[in-house]
Enzyme design. Structure first.
Site, PDB file in Angstrom:
ATOM      1  N   ASP A   1       1.377  -0.878  -0.098  1.00  9.00           N
ATOM      2  CA  ASP A   1      -0.021  -0.076  -0.218  1.00  9.00           C
ATOM      3  C   ASP A   1       1.026   1.040   0.403  1.00  9.00           C
ATOM      4  O   ASP A   1       1.781   0.954   0.897  1.00  9.00           O
ATOM      5  CB  ASP A   1      -1.054  -0.285   1.584  1.00  9.00           C
ATOM      6  CG  ASP A   1      -2.001   0.755   0.776  1.00  9.00           C
ATOM      7  OD1 ASP A   1      -3.556  -0.296   0.463  1.00  9.00           O
ATOM      8  OD2 ASP A   1      -2.107   2.193   0.497  1.00  9.00           O
TER       9      ASP A   1
ATOM     10  N   PHE B   1     -31.134 -12.328  -0.408  1.00  8.34           N
ATOM     11  CA  PHE B   1     -31.771 -10.190  -0.425  1.00  8.34           C
ATOM     12  C   PHE B   1     -32.811 -10.570  -1.181  1.00  8.34           C
ATOM     13  O   PHE B   1     -33.557  -9.912  -2.093  1.00  8.34           O
ATOM     14  CB  PHE B   1     -30.969 -10.752  -1.697  1.00  8.34           C
ATOM     15  CG  PHE B   1     -29.289 -10.391  -1.485  1.00  8.34           C
ATOM     16  CD1 PHE B   1     -28.941 -11.326  -0.788  1.00  8.34           C
ATOM     17  CD2 PHE B   1     -29.066  -9.016  -1.314  1.00  8.34           C
ATOM     18  CE1 PHE B   1     -27.463 -11.007  -0.195  1.00  8.34           C
ATOM     19  CE2 PHE B   1     -28.017  -8.992  -0.905  1.00  8.34           C
ATOM     20  CZ  PHE B   1     -26.683  -9.477  -0.353  1.00  8.34           C
TER      21      PHE B   1
ATOM     22  N   CYS C   1     -20.590  -0.658  -2.712  1.00  5.64           N
ATOM     23  CA  CYS C   1     -20.587  -1.975  -4.050  1.00  5.64           C
ATOM     24  C   CYS C   1     -22.224  -1.942  -5.171  1.00  5.64           C
ATOM     25  O   CYS C   1     -22.273  -1.162  -5.850  1.00  5.64           O
ATOM     26  CB  CYS C   1     -20.594  -3.774  -3.558  1.00  5.64           C
ATOM     27  SG  CYS C   1     -18.767  -3.524  -2.873  1.00  5.64           S
TER      28      CYS C   1
END
Ligand code: UGA
Length: 441
Positions: free
Chosen positions: A30, A247, A258
């Site tokens: 990173d 869902f 997302c």
């Protein structure tokens, strides 16, 4: 194998840690030095159950390492994963700036042929574009493979080890074989395809799940009008194997890093090709309206919310994460403040993150008890166990009548029927509210 993972956000860190757990030697890179120092100490910068123990174990065994140095990440790596963010730009498209920056740095440091694996969620055609960048810039052979990620925040470690499938999109057979070999130990079905189809699978899957949610939310709005119970409707629908029960929980809409970003990016990709995709537009618009559903219900009940003392419970976009990205709490609290309500908020984990993004006029409480003690109205926005398990008894102990707007359909008739202090409204369950009225009022 020696694997390097570039980017230690949700996807990168979880992937790197999991790959080290199954025996690979992993170097995570990173560019944020502070973050890398924290990771080297075995501390996770993200809240994710189980990740720190796994990190510490693999750092200790020498399988997991962190660095800021591209040369170190590129030397001796058999495969290099790109897992940097692709945030939503103002115009709704995906921002590929970070992917491009990684490609430039990697290309400049490669000394041997390598397989590059793209984990980041990227628009269809991005893998081809990255391949062309490497073909131009790198002095060694690079094969780019698409390997989209399907983990959920809050259960990321579990999802990585018990996923339904691993998608490998490769236009070069041997590079695809390398990625299949890397993933063999997870013992999860592997589906192989071309790069563009793999990229599309990721968007199509997320957008379909978002569609399911917006669909059941619209059905819940009809249930409200027509006196039906959306929970039973979803149960009855889900028993059809072609539909599936997952869902189909109605609520105040989806959030997170997302679904909002990916539905919007998919729509933009279609529109850029001259295809309007009205279904995706409707899914997005429905979700925006749904996030404010509790406000609509509260306004129906009270007329104005001006001066009302409102406790808001749960701020993160879902439980078990401190992620505030696109959380319904953002539009909900903004509207409450705009309408002149006095808002006190509480979240078990996301309070610090929330303070940076929610309106400044909010007061924060240290516990559920403190949050509700003066409240006339309570909004449940996130179904944290820590909140739901105590709330009803705390309301009884507080001995003060409240109107409860539950955005996650957290309680059923059995739990509520003896709680005389609560007037209760939820999503798509008017029958429950009517039943309770008969008992309590
Ligand atoms: C989602 C997908 O589920 C993952 O497969 C995918 O890898 C990830 O996006 C990603 O692209 O990185 P995540 O955003 O972590 O995962 O969260 P989910 O658990 O899927 O929930 C998303 C939102 O939908 C939450 O706001 C949740 O409250 C809402 N939701 C979910 C509902 O309103 N109803 C449901 O029935 C399910």
């Amino acid at each position: 194998m020696n694997i390097s993972v570039i980017g230690t956000g949700y996807v990168g860190l979880v992937s790197g840690v999991a790959l080290s757990e199954v025996g690979h030697h992993v170097t995570c890179l990173d560019i944020n030095e502070e973050k890398v120092a924290q990771l080297l100490r075995g501390e996770s910068p993200i809240y994710e159950p189980g990740i720190e123990e796994m990190m510490k174990r693999n750092i200790k065994s020498g399988h997991l390492h962190f660095t800021t140095d591209y040369k170190e990440a590129c030397d001796e790596a058999d495969a290099l994963y790109i897992a940097v963010g692709t945030p939503e730009k103002e115009d709704g498209t995906a921002d590929l700036r970070f992917v491009k920056a990684v490609v430039d740095s990697v290309a400049a440091n490669l000394t041997d042929a390598i397989t590059v694996v793209i984990k980041s969620t990227v628009p269809v055609g991005t893998n081809d574009w990255v391949q062309s960048l490497f073909d131009e810039q790198a002095e060694v052979v690079v094969n780019v493979v698409s390997n989209p990620e399907f983990l959920r925040e809050g259960s990321a470690i579990h999802d990585t080890f018990y996923g339904d499938r691993i998608i490998i999109g490769a236009d070069n057979q041997e590079a695809g074989d390398v990625v299949a070999a890397i993933n063999k130990s997870f013992d999860i079905p592997i589906f192989r395809t071309d790069r563009r189809s793999a990229e599309m699978i990721k968007y199509a899957a997320n957008a379909f799940l978002a569609t399911k949610i917006s669909y059941i939310n619209e059905i819940s709005n009809m249930c409200d009008i027509m006196n039906a119970n959306v929970e039973d409707v979803a149960k009855g629908m889900g028993m059809d194997k072609r539909i599936g029960s997952g869902f189909l929980n109605a609520g105040i809409g989806y959030g997170g890093s997302c679904f909002p970003k990916d539905t919007s990016a998919l729509l933009k990709q279609a529109e850029a090709q001259g295809m309007p995709f009205p279904l995706m537009r409707a899914v997005i618009d429905t979700n925006a309206d749904q996030q404010l559903k509790l406000i609509d219900k509260a306004e129906d009940r009270f007329g104005s919310l001006k001066g009302k003392k409102i406790a808001v419970l749960g701020l993160s976009f879902k439980p078990n994460t401190d992620d505030m990205r696109a959380a319904p709490s953002i539009p909900v609290t903004s509207r409450l403040i705009l309408d002149g309500a006095e808002v006190t908020a509480y979240d078990p984990i996301a309070m610090n993150a929330a303070k940076n993004v929610l309106p400044k006029a909010i007061t924060y409480a240290e516990s559920v008890k403190e949050c509700i003690q003066d409240a006339e109205v309570i909004f449940i926005l996130t179904e944290w166990k820590e909140i739901l398990s105590d709330l009803l008894s705390l309301i009884q102990d507080n001995n003060k009548k409240v109107v409860l707007f539950d955005g996650r359909n957290s309680y059923g008739y059995q739990e509520l029927k003896d709680i005389s202090l609560v007037e209760y409204y939820s999503i798509g369950r008017p029958l429950l509210t009517n039943q309770l009225e008969k008992v309590s009022y």
